[in-house]
Design a protein around this motif. Structure first.
Motif, mmCIF file in Angstrom:
data_model
loop_
_atom_site.group_PDB
_atom_site.id
_atom_site.type_symbol
_atom_site.label_atom_id
_atom_site.label_comp_id
_atom_site.label_asym_id
_atom_site.label_seq_id
_atom_site.Cartn_x
_atom_site.Cartn_y
_atom_site.Cartn_z
ATOM 1 N N ALA C 30 19.989 -12.809 -20.312
ATOM 2 C CA ALA C 30 18.572 -12.555 -20.010
ATOM 3 C C ALA C 30 17.695 -13.649 -20.617
ATOM 4 C CB ALA C 30 18.151 -11.182 -20.553
ATOM 5 N N LEU C 71 24.068 -11.909 -14.687
ATOM 6 C CA LEU C 71 23.684 -10.714 -15.447
ATOM 7 C C LEU C 71 24.013 -9.453 -14.642
ATOM 8 C CD1 LEU C 71 22.358 -9.554 -17.985
ATOM 9 C CD2 LEU C 71 20.126 -9.887 -16.919
ATOM 10 N N TYR C 75 26.991 -6.287 -15.540
ATOM 11 C CA TYR C 75 26.792 -4.830 -15.523
ATOM 12 C C TYR C 75 27.437 -4.169 -14.295
ATOM 13 C CZ TYR C 75 23.179 -4.801 -19.234
ATOM 14 O OH TYR C 75 22.487 -4.899 -20.415
ATOM 15 N N PHE C 77 26.193 -4.276 -11.374
ATOM 16 C CA PHE C 77 25.108 -3.714 -10.557
ATOM 17 C C PHE C 77 25.333 -4.082 -9.093
ATOM 18 C CE2 PHE C 77 21.748 -4.230 -14.185
ATOM 19 C CZ PHE C 77 22.211 -3.078 -14.788
ATOM 20 N N ILE C 82 19.792 -2.055 -6.413
ATOM 21 C CA ILE C 82 18.754 -2.092 -7.450
ATOM 22 C C ILE C 82 17.438 -2.634 -6.903
ATOM 23 C CG2 ILE C 82 20.431 -2.201 -9.364
ATOM 24 C CD1 ILE C 82 19.624 -5.128 -9.826
ATOM 25 N N VAL C 83 17.504 -3.594 -5.997
ATOM 26 C CA VAL C 83 16.242 -4.137 -5.458
ATOM 27 C C VAL C 83 15.582 -3.108 -4.529
ATOM 28 C CG1 VAL C 83 15.154 -5.976 -4.104
ATOM 29 C CG2 VAL C 83 16.964 -6.540 -5.739
ATOM 30 N N LYS C 86 13.979 -0.420 -6.524
ATOM 31 C CA LYS C 86 12.746 -0.853 -7.194
ATOM 32 C C LYS C 86 11.597 -0.952 -6.188
ATOM 33 C CE LYS C 86 10.772 -1.642 -11.059
ATOM 34 N NZ LYS C 86 9.586 -2.401 -10.846
ATOM 35 N N LYS C 89 10.243 2.493 -5.924
ATOM 36 C CA LYS C 89 9.396 2.833 -7.080
ATOM 37 C C LYS C 89 8.046 2.123 -7.000
ATOM 38 C CE LYS C 89 13.030 3.738 -10.497
ATOM 39 N NZ LYS C 89 13.492 3.497 -11.876
ATOM 40 N N ASN C 90 8.074 0.864 -6.617
ATOM 41 C CA ASN C 90 6.815 0.122 -6.536
ATOM 42 C C ASN C 90 5.907 0.671 -5.438
ATOM 43 O OD1 ASN C 90 7.438 -1.512 -8.684
ATOM 44 N ND2 ASN C 90 8.184 -3.214 -7.434
ATOM 45 N N LEU D 40 12.227 -8.112 -18.853
ATOM 46 C CA LEU D 40 13.674 -7.920 -18.956
ATOM 47 C C LEU D 40 14.153 -8.218 -20.375
ATOM 48 C CD1 LEU D 40 16.504 -7.573 -17.574
ATOM 49 C CD2 LEU D 40 16.384 -10.007 -17.010
ATOM 50 N N ALA D 52 20.605 -1.872 -25.166
ATOM 51 C CA ALA D 52 19.551 -1.875 -24.145
ATOM 52 C C ALA D 52 19.742 -0.709 -23.177
ATOM 53 C CB ALA D 52 19.572 -3.191 -23.384
ATOM 54 N N VAL D 54 20.221 0.731 -19.832
ATOM 55 C CA VAL D 54 20.778 0.121 -18.620
ATOM 56 C C VAL D 54 19.917 0.395 -17.386
ATOM 57 C CG1 VAL D 54 22.783 0.013 -17.077
ATOM 58 C CG2 VAL D 54 23.122 0.112 -19.550
ATOM 59 N N GLN D 55 19.342 1.583 -17.275
ATOM 60 C CA GLN D 55 18.500 1.870 -16.120
ATOM 61 C C GLN D 55 17.280 0.943 -16.093
ATOM 62 O OE1 GLN D 55 18.932 3.717 -13.326
ATOM 63 N NE2 GLN D 55 17.053 2.660 -12.746
ATOM 64 N N LYS D 56 16.704 0.699 -17.277
ATOM 65 C CA LYS D 56 15.557 -0.220 -17.336
ATOM 66 C C LYS D 56 15.971 -1.656 -17.033
ATOM 67 C CE LYS D 56 12.704 2.593 -20.454
ATOM 68 N NZ LYS D 56 12.186 2.739 -21.831
ATOM 69 N N VAL D 57 17.181 -2.029 -17.463
ATOM 70 C CA VAL D 57 17.674 -3.372 -17.124
ATOM 71 C C VAL D 57 17.752 -3.520 -15.604
ATOM 72 C CG1 VAL D 57 19.637 -4.973 -17.278
ATOM 73 C CG2 VAL D 57 18.931 -3.676 -19.302
ATOM 74 N N LYS D 58 18.268 -2.490 -14.933
ATOM 75 C CA LYS D 58 18.311 -2.506 -13.454
ATOM 76 C C LYS D 58 16.936 -2.793 -12.871
ATOM 77 C CE LYS D 58 22.025 0.773 -12.407
ATOM 78 N NZ LYS D 58 22.369 2.101 -11.870
ATOM 79 N N ASP D 59 15.938 -2.045 -13.354
ATOM 80 C CA ASP D 59 14.599 -2.153 -12.777
ATOM 81 C C ASP D 59 13.962 -3.523 -13.040
ATOM 82 O OD1 ASP D 59 14.708 0.342 -11.691
ATOM 83 O OD2 ASP D 59 13.351 1.296 -13.117
ATOM 84 N N LEU D 61 15.527 -6.377 -13.845
ATOM 85 C CA LEU D 61 16.269 -7.433 -13.141
ATOM 86 C C LEU D 61 15.913 -7.413 -11.650
ATOM 87 C CD1 LEU D 61 18.335 -9.700 -13.094
ATOM 88 C CD2 LEU D 61 20.156 -7.987 -13.018
ATOM 89 N N ALA D 62 15.713 -6.230 -11.102
ATOM 90 C CA ALA D 62 15.302 -6.123 -9.694
ATOM 91 C C ALA D 62 13.955 -6.806 -9.476
ATOM 92 C CB ALA D 62 15.231 -4.655 -9.279
ATOM 93 N N ASP D 63 13.024 -6.643 -10.425
ATOM 94 C CA ASP D 63 11.727 -7.312 -10.294
ATOM 95 C C ASP D 63 11.864 -8.836 -10.334
ATOM 96 O OD1 ASP D 63 10.032 -5.113 -9.981
ATOM 97 O OD2 ASP D 63 9.760 -4.830 -12.132
#
Lengths: 110, 110, 110, 110
Positions: C30, C71, C75, C77, C82-83, C86, C89-90, D40, D52, D54-59, D61-63
């Motif tokens: 990261a 990254l 994980y 992913f 994941i995109v 998101k 959510k956005n 991130l 960290a 992991v769910q927040k890392v997903k979000d 990283l998606a951004d």
């Protein structure tokens, strides 16, 4: 010489000798600051803290401080005042009894 | 109070009241600094410089300075010395006659 | 070849040929990503968008994508998932009727 | 759906429903990307990788990926092409025999 006003003067002189004020709008100064912050971080990449080259840390931290001082100068901020005010705000966000010994963010404190 | 050392003392007191020195290794302090630099930049995102909220700029710049001062303190750097030394180095990388009025990087100067 | 799994495989092969997985923990990946993001931003520093060197933008954006893909791989992913999650959510944070034509942050929308 | 183009289309649709293309010049898209990269990184601040969320890392990283894809779209870059080209360049900067098992930067390799 032991305060930021003198350092700001040295930085502004350096800038003006090169006629760079035309480029130094706050948005680009903030961007320059974050780029220098990344160069500082690069000294720690893939490493533990103690493996970083201390002389390079000096130089990159100095670049960060230089842009921070130029940005403060462009707004005529009083550095003392803005830092002390922020410490007061942070003391409210992080009361000692809730934040002692934990690295949690203020919105995760119970 | 008008110098770095007094601000550093205020920041170290804030940190020690919360027992946070255990988290403040140089690598994470540099990372915290760059995160605050990004929050500062966010105030200018999608905007022109003059559209940024000046009060918020004060607060975010103060956070950047706070971590810069704590990082300098952790290495016992003399802030005046490191910034003035870096200005000297930059004066060699950016001689006035070649860099006047241009925003080119030193490795692109002719 | 037209998807990220193939790109991830190429990146992992590059990494493994050099025995670099030992350095590639998520925290440093990261950090590497944000350093490359700063190098990308440097191409726009003191400039308007159209003045940036397009070939260099390609290279720096590729570096950002490379670390993002590594990254995600570390994980396991699913990038698609994941995109798209998101974006959903956005869409809730930024309803069309409130956010249309404004660059305000979701917590400033009325 | 399993490639960049479909994700880019979803992101462009999201953007256009909100009439946000007017804000999305490359300089600000790159800035947005680096701000998301900092968010991130904040998930790892003061922590080890495995601490960290992991769910927040997903979000986050998606951004990052979202802005990277929008920036690539704004230049009409072919993502496969730019990443594969950069891997080739990096293979020249980091020859296997010199870079194997070391995290040194290319300009420090012997």
């Amino acid at each position: 010489m032991n305060n930021w006003n003198d350092l700001q003067k040295a930085l502004v002189d350096f800038r003006d000798e090169r006629d760079w004020e035309q480029f130094h709008n706050p948005k680009d100064l903030a961007l320059a600051l974050s780029i220098e912050a990344a160069e500082l971080n690069e000294l720690f990449l893939w490493k533990k803290s103690e493996e970083a080259d201390v002389q390079k840390v000096k130089d990159e931290l100095a670049d960060v401080l230089a842009y921070a001082l130029l940005l403060a100068d462009s707004y005529k901020f009083d550095i003392n005042e803005i830092v002390l005010n922020k410490i007061k705000k942070n003391a409210e966000k992080y009361p000692v009894d809730k934040s002692k010994g934990t690295s949690k963010k203020y919105n995760e404190l119970e």
